[in-house]
Enzyme design. Sequence first.
Site, mmCIF file in Angstrom:
data_model
loop_
_atom_site.group_PDB
_atom_site.id
_atom_site.type_symbol
_atom_site.label_atom_id
_atom_site.label_comp_id
_atom_site.label_asym_id
_atom_site.label_seq_id
_atom_site.Cartn_x
_atom_site.Cartn_y
_atom_site.Cartn_z
ATOM 1 N N VAL A 12 0.846 -1.197 0.000
ATOM 2 C CA VAL A 12 0.000 0.000 0.000
ATOM 3 C C VAL A 12 0.882 1.248 0.000
ATOM 4 C CG1 VAL A 12 -1.809 1.270 1.198
ATOM 5 C CG2 VAL A 12 -1.798 -1.224 1.275
ATOM 6 N N HIS A 13 0.657 2.116 -0.985
ATOM 7 C CA HIS A 13 1.351 3.404 -1.088
ATOM 8 C C HIS A 13 0.421 4.346 -1.839
ATOM 9 C CE1 HIS A 13 2.365 2.425 -5.291
ATOM 10 N NE2 HIS A 13 2.541 1.200 -4.825
ATOM 11 N N GLY A 14 0.854 5.542 -2.137
ATOM 12 C CA GLY A 14 -0.012 6.558 -2.731
ATOM 13 C C GLY A 14 -0.749 6.133 -3.984
#
Length: 163
Positions: A12-14
Amino acid sequence: MITQIRVDDRLVHGQVAVVWTKELNAPLLVVANDEAAKNEITQMTLKMAVPNGMKLLIRSVEDSIKLFNDPRATDKRIFVIVNSVKDACAIAKEVPDLEAVNVANVGRFDKSDPASKVKVTPSLLLNPEEMAAAKELVSLPELDVFNQVLPSNTKVHLSQLVN
């Protein structure tokens, strides 16, 4: 219903939390990862990356498969994140009606020998095990397997890249 499985070694990241969840209209994000399911610090970090109003579940690959095959999951829009092609393949083989796997970012952050990796695209560096899993994944019937880092990028079918 699983809207898409995304293979991304950053989990999970931007791009995932903001761009892809909006694009897929998926309010439920499931991280299917054995290591994250056991590591409380990783879980806290992943939870901080998820926008308010979005639900995040972190499960082992095996528990994720059970969740996805539960009849109660059919009416939910679920976006699944795994960090390896091998895990995506394991899920795809066990979950019927799966439609799409986006092999987006793999191999830049793992600990395998860089010399053993094949640079498929700038975002896909596959070691022999991941390459074998990618070839198996594209051979599964009625499954759209592709590489698309961002929704604005052109979708490229993985079979064109690994065969």
